[in-house]
Design an enzyme around this catalytic site. Sequence first.
Site, mmCIF file in Angstrom:
data_model
loop_
_atom_site.group_PDB
_atom_site.id
_atom_site.type_symbol
_atom_site.label_atom_id
_atom_site.label_comp_id
_atom_site.label_asym_id
_atom_site.label_seq_id
_atom_site.Cartn_x
_atom_site.Cartn_y
_atom_site.Cartn_z
ATOM 1 N N SER A 51 0.676 -1.267 0.069
ATOM 2 C CA SER A 51 -0.001 -0.016 -0.197
ATOM 3 C C SER A 51 1.034 1.261 0.044
ATOM 4 O O SER A 51 2.113 1.188 0.535
ATOM 5 C CB SER A 51 -0.596 -0.003 1.255
ATOM 6 O OG SER A 51 -1.674 -1.235 1.254
HETATM 7 N N1 SAH Z 1 -0.707 -4.775 4.083
HETATM 8 C C1 SAH Z 1 0.173 -4.995 2.876
HETATM 9 C C2 SAH Z 1 -0.703 -4.740 1.811
HETATM 10 C C3 SAH Z 1 -1.526 -5.924 1.369
HETATM 11 S S1 SAH Z 1 -2.422 -5.819 -0.271
HETATM 12 C C4 SAH Z 1 1.527 -4.297 2.801
HETATM 13 O O1 SAH Z 1 1.671 -3.849 3.939
HETATM 14 O O2 SAH Z 1 2.266 -4.724 2.084
HETATM 15 C C5 SAH Z 1 -3.587 -6.863 0.331
HETATM 16 C C6 SAH Z 1 -3.233 -8.393 0.590
HETATM 17 O O3 SAH Z 1 -4.406 -8.925 1.210
HETATM 18 C C7 SAH Z 1 -2.960 -9.228 -0.514
HETATM 19 O O4 SAH Z 1 -1.585 -9.724 -0.300
HETATM 20 C C8 SAH Z 1 -3.960 -10.353 -0.694
HETATM 21 O O5 SAH Z 1 -3.147 -11.643 -0.981
HETATM 22 C C9 SAH Z 1 -4.535 -10.309 0.661
HETATM 23 N N2 SAH Z 1 -5.550 -10.980 0.879
HETATM 24 C C10 SAH Z 1 -6.849 -10.738 0.197
HETATM 25 N N3 SAH Z 1 -7.931 -11.329 0.679
HETATM 26 C C11 SAH Z 1 -7.618 -12.019 1.667
HETATM 27 C C12 SAH Z 1 -8.021 -12.733 2.895
HETATM 28 N N4 SAH Z 1 -9.466 -12.961 2.615
HETATM 29 N N5 SAH Z 1 -7.478 -13.201 3.894
HETATM 30 C C13 SAH Z 1 -6.134 -12.959 3.763
HETATM 31 N N6 SAH Z 1 -5.681 -12.163 3.211
HETATM 32 C C14 SAH Z 1 -6.158 -11.784 2.045
#
Ligand code: SAH
Length: 205
Positions: A51
Amino acid sequence: MVRQLRNRGIRDERLLDAMGHIPRDLFVPEELRHSAYDDRALPITSGQTISQPYMVATMTQELSLTGTEAVLEIGTGSGYQAAVLAALCRRVVTLERLSELTQTARERLDALGITNVAFHVADGSVGWQADAPYDAIVVTAGSPRVPPQLLEQLADGGRLVIPVGPGPVVTLQRIVRRGDSFEIADVCDCSFVPLIGEAGWAEPS
Ligand code: SAH
């Protein structure tokens, strides 16, 4: 990067200090390291993103952490937000549905000597009941609705920060639990990769 965050209105000094110390360049692909401190989201592996720093800062600031909290993060991704949270609370549980992302995030936090984060490969749309209740929950993927399981796993007075909405542009909401009722406030518009799971979006076919 911290100066930019300050200029854009981030006021939590502990948060600014943490983001000033955690090397974001270690959380992005090597070929994008030159952009690691720009205020924008960047692609990571598996079609996901790290993000934008301003969004990490806004979401974290809305959790109002003082250092004593148990925090649940949904969407480990690169592990950057988990590292920021770890510096600001007592304990973090972070959930990711893609095991390859969990693996690299865990290695990065280990290398930085961060020891108060528990990683699980799981569908975070239904939370993580085993360690509930949480003083704060942050969802870093866009959800069509607020999963009731996350509301149930909030402690009294706990804060849930979640991007919610039907399309690519979602509304960041801050929800505070007061006994059995919930105060909901809109924070801003934003865009996120989808939360895929039982209480989120259906798996892409
Ligand atoms: N917090 C992260 C940004 C993540 S992007 C950082 O600092 O880099 C969102 C993430 O959510 C992705 O990696 C995706 O695979 C995950 N995601 C999507 N649906 C999900 C779910 N139901 N449970 C866990 N993770 C999920």
